[in-house]
Enzyme design. Structure first.
Site, PDB file in Angstrom:
ATOM      1  N   GLU A  31       0.828  -1.216   0.000  1.00 17.70           N
ATOM      2  CA  GLU A  31       0.000   0.000   0.000  1.00 17.70           C
ATOM      3  C   GLU A  31       0.859   1.261   0.000  1.00 17.70           C
ATOM      4  O   GLU A  31       2.084   1.209   0.194  1.00 17.70           O
ATOM      5  CB  GLU A  31      -0.942   0.002   1.202  1.00 17.70           C
ATOM      6  N   VAL A 112      -5.547   0.362   2.982  1.00 18.31           N
ATOM      7  CA  VAL A 112      -5.696  -1.098   2.870  1.00 18.31           C
ATOM      8  C   VAL A 112      -6.904  -1.426   1.982  1.00 18.31           C
ATOM      9  O   VAL A 112      -6.810  -2.237   1.054  1.00 18.31           O
ATOM     10  CB  VAL A 112      -5.823  -1.745   4.262  1.00 18.31           C
ATOM     11  N   ALA A 147     -13.240   1.619   6.599  1.00 12.78           N
ATOM     12  CA  ALA A 147     -13.728   0.905   5.410  1.00 12.78           C
ATOM     13  C   ALA A 147     -12.834  -0.298   5.084  1.00 12.78           C
ATOM     14  O   ALA A 147     -13.209  -1.132   4.261  1.00 12.78           O
ATOM     15  CB  ALA A 147     -13.792   1.853   4.221  1.00 12.78           C
ATOM     16  N   LYS A 165      -3.271  -1.359  15.584  1.00 14.94           N
ATOM     17  CA  LYS A 165      -2.777  -0.527  16.672  1.00 14.94           C
ATOM     18  C   LYS A 165      -3.848  -0.360  17.739  1.00 14.94           C
ATOM     19  O   LYS A 165      -5.036  -0.285  17.418  1.00 14.94           O
ATOM     20  CB  LYS A 165      -2.474   0.875  16.144  1.00 14.94           C
TER      21      LYS A 165
HETATM   22  N1  PSU Z   1      -2.864   1.848  10.749  1.00 15.09           N
HETATM   23  C1  PSU Z   1      -1.531   1.885  10.906  1.00 15.09           C
HETATM   24  N2  PSU Z   1      -0.762   2.425   9.941  1.00 15.09           N
HETATM   25  C2  PSU Z   1      -1.315   2.932   8.796  1.00 15.09           C
HETATM   26  C3  PSU Z   1      -2.725   2.882   8.630  1.00 15.09           C
HETATM   27  C4  PSU Z   1      -3.465   2.321   9.631  1.00 15.09           C
HETATM   28  O1  PSU Z   1      -1.039   1.434  11.921  1.00 15.09           O
HETATM   29  O2  PSU Z   1      -0.576   3.443   7.928  1.00 15.09           O
HETATM   30  C5  PSU Z   1      -3.349   3.389   7.361  1.00 15.09           C
HETATM   31  C6  PSU Z   1      -3.627   2.235   6.390  1.00 15.09           C
HETATM   32  O3  PSU Z   1      -3.449   2.670   5.069  1.00 15.09           O
HETATM   33  C7  PSU Z   1      -5.089   1.929   6.672  1.00 15.09           C
HETATM   34  C8  PSU Z   1      -5.632   3.323   6.914  1.00 15.09           C
HETATM   35  O4  PSU Z   1      -5.753   1.288   5.595  1.00 15.09           O
HETATM   36  O5  PSU Z   1      -4.624   3.980   7.646  1.00 15.09           O
HETATM   37  C9  PSU Z   1      -6.944   3.307   7.644  1.00 15.09           C
HETATM   38  O6  PSU Z   1      -7.493   4.574   7.658  1.00 15.09           O
HETATM   39  P1  PSU Z   1      -9.010   4.773   8.136  1.00 15.09           P
HETATM   40  O7  PSU Z   1      -9.000   4.456   9.602  1.00 15.09           O
HETATM   41  O8  PSU Z   1      -9.303   6.227   7.856  1.00 15.09           O
HETATM   42  O9  PSU Z   1      -9.863   3.858   7.321  1.00 15.09           O
END
Ligand code: PSU
Ligand code: MN
Length: 309
Positions: A31, A112, A147, A165
């Site tokens: 990604e 992701v 999502a 995390k």
């Molecule tokens: N969690 C991490 N590192 C990251 C991300 C999430 O520990 O870099 C990034 C990934 O690309 C994940 C996105 O798909 O954040 C999720 O964002 P959201 O919660 O806005 O869907």
């Protein structure tokens, strides 16, 4: 080979990825939100390069996925990575945002969820990342559920990650994945990993210790017509694990700060990641790099096992 006409949208393949897909060789998707929103320059570029090299060293082909000037790239040359890692105003793209990045000829980093969508269009089944998005703490009042989780429920790509995390509500994240029918396979562990630490203490229902077992499981799932992804939960190497108390304190502070600043929506995850990097004085970034490289290695082994079935 997927033609642009069949797909109605052009994917720009790197030479090595096109060659690998034509010859049914192992490919690992990577990604790009981690590059644009997960780490500062130049560490982001170093990690992007190193992750690709780990995949190559393991005998698979890396396919970093990102959008540059509206063009969807599947596999990027070093020069393109250098350019992408330094671009300003890169839009963080999840499922909702992908079409805007392409139609508006913008730069876009794929989360992701979005990376799974592109990988699936390209015919790539295995994807390595750091951590997935999930159900945020206080989601019962904010409704903030990534999502990534709904995508995992429908798109046929397996994601190797070091769990999620603890900025997230991990028990709720696992419940949501169960509802969406997403298998979470502990790779050499019985417990869901918590990104910076090897275990969240939450027991998983599936454990596998070798890549060929995972490959057989995935092939069986998809042969049965059970659509959707899977999570291969691969704990951070012991040598790189952080102190759980220290990281929990940092996370509580980051969440409190995000509430004070009124951060929500797609800004929340990048905000928390940046704040954590700052308050752990770089320690979190060292750990982050170690676990991403480890995930790339495991993903390569699974991709190779899958290509041999
Ligand atoms: N969690 C991490 N590192 C990251 C991300 C999430 O520990 O870099 C990034 C990934 O690309 C994940 C996105 O798909 O954040 C999720 O964002 P959201 O919660 O806005 O869907
Ligand atoms: Mn969200």
């Amino acid at each position: 080979m997927i033609s642009a006409i069949e797909m109605k949208i052009t994917l720009q393949f790197s030479d090595e990825v096109r060659d690998a897909l034509e010859h049914n060789k192992a490919v690992v998707a990577l990604e790009s939100t981690i590059i644009s929103h997960g780490m500062p320059y130049p560490q982001n570029l170093e990690v992007a390069d190193e992750v690709e090299n780990v995949v190559r060293e393991h005998g698979a082909v890396p396919a970093t996925i990102a959008i540059l000037d509206g063009v969807v790239h599947v596999g990027m040359s070093h020069d393109l990575l250098v350019s992408f890692a330094q671009r300003k105003n890169v839009m963080k793209c999840s499922r909702r945002d992908l079409a805007l990045a392409v139609s508006g000829k913008l730069d876009g980093a794929t989360t992701v969820a979005a990376t799974m969508i592109i990988a699936s269009l390209a015919g790539i089944k295995i994807f390595a990342t750091g951590g997935i998005g999930g159900v945020h703490r206080n989601a019962e009042s904010t409704f903030d559920v990534s999502a990534d989780l709904t995508e995992l429920g429908k798109t046929n790509v397996a994601v190797v990650s070091a769990g999620a995390k603890a900025i997230l509500d991990l028990p709720k994240t696992l419940e949501y994945l169960e509802t969406m029918g997403v298998p979470v396979i502990g790779f050499g562990t019985d417990f869901f990993p918590a990104f910076y630490t090897r275990s969240s203490g939450l027991k998983l229902s599936m454990t596998m210790n070798d890549p060929s077992a995972v490959a057989k499981f995935l092939k069986t799932k998809w042969d049965m017509g059970i659509d959707g992804g899977a999570i291969i939960a691969n704990p951070i190497p012991e040598s790189a694990e952080l102190n759980p108390m220290e990281i929990e304190t940092a996370i509580s502070n980051a969440i409190q700060k995000s509430q004070e600043d009124g951060i929500s929506g797609k800004e929340l995850t990048p905000f928390l990641l940046r704040y954590l990097n700052d308050i752990t004085a770089g320690k979190s970034q060292v750990a982050n790099k170690a676990l991403v490289l480890n995930n790339a290695a495991v993903a390569s082994r699974i991709a190779i096992a899958l290509s041999e079935l």
